[in-house]
Design a protein around this motif. Sequence first.
Motif, PDB file in Angstrom:
ATOM      1  N   LEU A 286      -3.397   4.149   4.696  1.00  0.00           N
ATOM      2  CA  LEU A 286      -2.996   3.772   3.203  1.00  0.00           C
ATOM      3  C   LEU A 286      -4.531   3.802   1.997  1.00  0.00           C
ATOM      4  O   LEU A 286      -3.975   4.433   1.016  1.00  0.00           O
ATOM      5  CB  LEU A 286      -1.915   2.695   3.243  1.00  0.00           C
TER       6      LEU A 286
ATOM      7  N   THR B 209       5.473  11.973   3.010  1.00  0.00           N
ATOM      8  CA  THR B 209       4.988  11.501   2.464  1.00  0.00           C
ATOM      9  C   THR B 209       4.750   9.673   3.415  1.00  0.00           C
ATOM     10  O   THR B 209       5.160   9.409   4.462  1.00  0.00           O
ATOM     11  CB  THR B 209       4.183  10.182   1.258  1.00  0.00           C
TER      12      THR B 209
ATOM     13  N   SER C   1       0.780   4.392  -3.068  1.00  0.00           N
ATOM     14  CA  SER C   1       0.238   5.263  -2.080  1.00  0.00           C
ATOM     15  C   SER C   1       1.713   6.560  -2.614  1.00  0.00           C
ATOM     16  O   SER C   1       1.840   7.358  -3.248  1.00  0.00           O
ATOM     17  CB  SER C   1       0.392   5.738  -0.950  1.00  0.00           C
TER      18      SER C   1
ATOM     19  N   HIS D 249      -8.129   7.431  -3.066  1.00  0.00           N
ATOM     20  CA  HIS D 249      -8.449   8.898  -3.042  1.00  0.00           C
ATOM     21  C   HIS D 249      -8.269   9.764  -4.825  1.00  0.00           C
ATOM     22  O   HIS D 249      -8.806  10.073  -4.688  1.00  0.00           O
ATOM     23  CB  HIS D 249      -7.476  10.114  -2.312  1.00  0.00           C
ATOM     24  N   ASP D 250      -7.402   8.829  -5.517  1.00  0.00           N
ATOM     25  CA  ASP D 250      -7.104   9.247  -6.497  1.00  0.00           C
ATOM     26  C   ASP D 250      -6.650   8.629  -7.666  1.00  0.00           C
ATOM     27  O   ASP D 250      -6.755   8.573  -8.497  1.00  0.00           O
ATOM     28  CB  ASP D 250      -4.917   9.179  -6.712  1.00  0.00           C
TER      29      ASP D 250
ATOM     30  N   LEU E 292       0.731  -0.902  -0.075  1.00  0.00           N
ATOM     31  CA  LEU E 292       0.081   0.188   0.372  1.00  0.00           C
ATOM     32  C   LEU E 292       0.978   1.167   0.394  1.00  0.00           C
ATOM     33  O   LEU E 292       0.279   2.454  -0.764  1.00  0.00           O
ATOM     34  CB  LEU E 292      -0.716  -0.090   0.837  1.00  0.00           C
TER      35      LEU E 292
ATOM     36  N   GLU F   1      -5.650   7.399   1.059  1.00  0.00           N
ATOM     37  CA  GLU F   1      -4.721   7.384  -0.175  1.00  0.00           C
ATOM     38  C   GLU F   1      -4.942   6.685  -0.865  1.00  0.00           C
ATOM     39  O   GLU F   1      -4.639   7.718  -2.005  1.00  0.00           O
ATOM     40  CB  GLU F   1      -2.997   7.956   0.796  1.00  0.00           C
ATOM     41  N   VAL F   2      -4.707   5.556  -2.201  1.00  0.00           N
ATOM     42  CA  VAL F   2      -4.577   5.576  -2.684  1.00  0.00           C
ATOM     43  C   VAL F   2      -6.215   5.379  -2.851  1.00  0.00           C
ATOM     44  O   VAL F   2      -6.062   5.757  -4.344  1.00  0.00           O
ATOM     45  CB  VAL F   2      -4.797   3.342  -2.472  1.00  0.00           C
TER      46      VAL F   2
ATOM     47  N   GLN G  35       1.852   7.896  -6.212  1.00  0.00           N
ATOM     48  CA  GLN G  35       1.077   9.436  -6.156  1.00  0.00           C
ATOM     49  C   GLN G  35       1.738  10.105  -5.769  1.00  0.00           C
ATOM     50  O   GLN G  35       0.603  11.057  -5.433  1.00  0.00           O
ATOM     51  CB  GLN G  35      -0.474   8.794  -5.481  1.00  0.00           C
ATOM     52  N   SER G  36       2.349  10.145  -5.116  1.00  0.00           N
ATOM     53  CA  SER G  36       2.759  11.220  -4.185  1.00  0.00           C
ATOM     54  C   SER G  36       3.997  12.221  -4.997  1.00  0.00           C
ATOM     55  O   SER G  36       4.572  11.607  -6.005  1.00  0.00           O
ATOM     56  CB  SER G  36       3.560  10.920  -2.690  1.00  0.00           C
TER      57      SER G  36
END
Length: 847
Positions: A254, A239, A229, A260-261, A225, A257-258, A232-233
């Motif tokens: 996590l 992060t 994440s 969210h995008d 995870l 976070e995953v 994408q950061s």
Amino acid sequence: MIISSKLHFPQLRKALVIRPRLMRMLNEGMDSKLTLVSAQAGYGKTTALSEWAKQRGELTAWVSLDKLDNDFIQFWSLVTASIQARIPVFGSTVFYYLEKGLSVALEHTIPALLNELNQLTEELVIILDDFHFIELPAIHHSFIYLLDHLPSRIHLYIASRTDLSIPTARLLAKGEYHRILMQDLRFLLDEGLVFFRDTTDLLLTKEQVTELFHQTEGWISGLQLAAISLKQSNNIAETIQRFSGRQQDISDYLLEEVLHDQSGPMLSFLLETSILNRMNQSLCQAVTGQINSQNQLEKLEKLNLFIVPLDDHRSWYRYHHLLSDFLKQVLLRTDPDQWIQVHIRAGTWLEKHGYDEEAVEHYLEGKQVADAVRLIEKNLHALVQSKSVALHRWVSLLPENAFAEKPMIEMFYISVLLGVGEWDAAFSRVGQALTRFREMKGKWNEAEWKEAMGNIYFFCSITSYLQKDMDQTSKYFELVERFMPEGSFFQTMGRNRYQGYDSFDDYFAFINDLHVGEAFLSKWITIWGEKEEYPFVGLLYASYSKLLYEWNRLEEADLCVSQALGRQDMKPFARILIQIAISASRIQQALGNPDRASEVLKQVKLQIDSPDYDLFMLSIEAEQACLALQQGSFDYALEWLQRSGLAYTDEVSLYHVLEHLALARVLVSCGRMEEALYLLDRLNHLLHREDRLRDRIKVLILMSVAHQRLGQTEDALVPLETAFQLAQPAGYIRSFIDEGAMMVELLSAYLKVTQGGRSTEFSPSSMTYAKQLLQAMQVSQETKVAIKDNLTEQETRVLQLIGGGLSNKEIAHRLNISAETVKSHIKNVYRKLGVNNRVQALQRAKE
């Protein structure tokens, strides 16, 4: 239905971290019967086992489990099918028993499975993934038995989020239990470095990987995870610094976070398909409405977003449990209306494609009660046979009024409760159904209402009988007589099929007060005995003959059996015929007709026409072993002992009290007293707890005999005194007489102790009872001696065969003599007994 994708190894990504240490630990499990791989979600249990199995190349059967597999028949069907997928000739006898329904499967599946496993010549690994879904005690008990008898070349590997709910201390002490736990599954730091270097496109420093490793404590899914994440950061260092807290907090953070995008359509796809245990393009499209569902699945796989292909063609997938659990929580919390809608869509698709059981699960979650009830009703017969646990759970989840107008569902549910031994629940349901059905008068048409009332009154009578309330049972029988036609489904349910539970057929086992039982049985035999299509009465005939036999009223018992055997409606009912035959055999032996007693049991074997023939033979052959001992044929009894497969250490149960008693009796006759007493002691506790008076008396008597044969007279009299106290009010006689010379010895010793005033532990009434029994034994013996002295041995044999209904020609063939010699013997019999025909000769012999 066996879902083939459950039997496939999960498809692994090409880029994997090589883990030689973990592979060595899994290899060590090959020296054990059982290896447990235990850790919470996300530690790579499935991946490790799948990779290990493929590296070894051994013959390996794989089963992926879920909550629908928490059913005895479903679970063992999957295990057997997984082996059959690797060994096509495997499993025929196991499936034979599983198809008979739960009552048969509980007793015979594991012995059959073990028998087939013993025939395998090469090593076999059986991997059960996600075993934590299996919570049913019946499966756990059967699993213990399997492990105790598992051949050394068979190895079980279990992946579970929890520790096992079965005792493992003995296996561990014997070196047959190997454990791989969370700390063994965690990545080591060097494995974490390899993971980020070889399976991700991230260019992290060693210090950054070390920090991540510290935060996740080597938790594999946490690292995965984190990698998603971090891709994408915009600020990897920042992060990484935010990763903190407990594992659940990290996973939630996590995953958020995953997610969210993810794009709106992908996020909706994830949430809405999270309710599915497995999914393909068509099912996903039906649930989400997205026509590009296959592309979405493939995209998720490319993203390594916790999705697992279930077959080589990548048609079916499932989510990693960590992701699935999280998504379901999010969906239920944020959009409960959508939660209901997606379950409805899933149920509709699954029903359309023939997956009715999975559809029921989704309809229940989607609050589509009517659809769930409709599918349950549609599959009712099959569910009772093979999915009784699931049926039990489903019906218990439904509101009380959900099947108020579906009386057959209620009846089948009650029959399931009775079959699995949940009698208190069954009694409660019967009472509730009776009230509800009465209220439906006028709402159903007259014929439907009468049928429903007849069925519920029948179950009321059965539950009253199981509670030993003969008066209430009789009252319900009167209502059954009014409402239920001859040949009702529930009265004839089972026909010639093995029920797996002796007590349902051996009604006499439930009668503690024989005097009340005599009035009850004679009344209903009189009422129902005139009906031509009423096979149910055969069970009453059998019980009444056993009761009369116990009181030593042998001629009346013999007449009762003859009346039962003369009925045509009983002949297809193997389970009734066997009860009658066992009673008839005992009566003939007591009447001094040993050959006829043996012949009755031989003949019933030929009369049984049932798919469950082998199961019925267990009871008959146990009875034959006991009869052989009475007739002095110890070799036959020993041969039965060797082929029966029974052991004194077996778990005792009400399913096979007759076989347990037969085993104990043969062990006593062989001089294996300690084994016999160990078995009898556990039987005594079971029967005392279950209030089975008749069989407990037999057990206590046999315990007394065993102690006496050991020369422990003082110890022998203790259970004998208890047997007297239990047996005297009901007037038991034959249970004592049938022990023969050993009982004479015991009764004499008992009277010597009590009359000599050497013991104050025994009651005066028991002493009187002992005298009566001793007198009855002497009278019985004198009668036998008088006949034997009057007739020669060959004349006695001829008379016994006449009693069996054989012609002169058949008697000549049986005894290997001429027909003229037979006639000569018959003339001598008539002369000595002072009679003129066969009927008179038989009556005189009985007198």
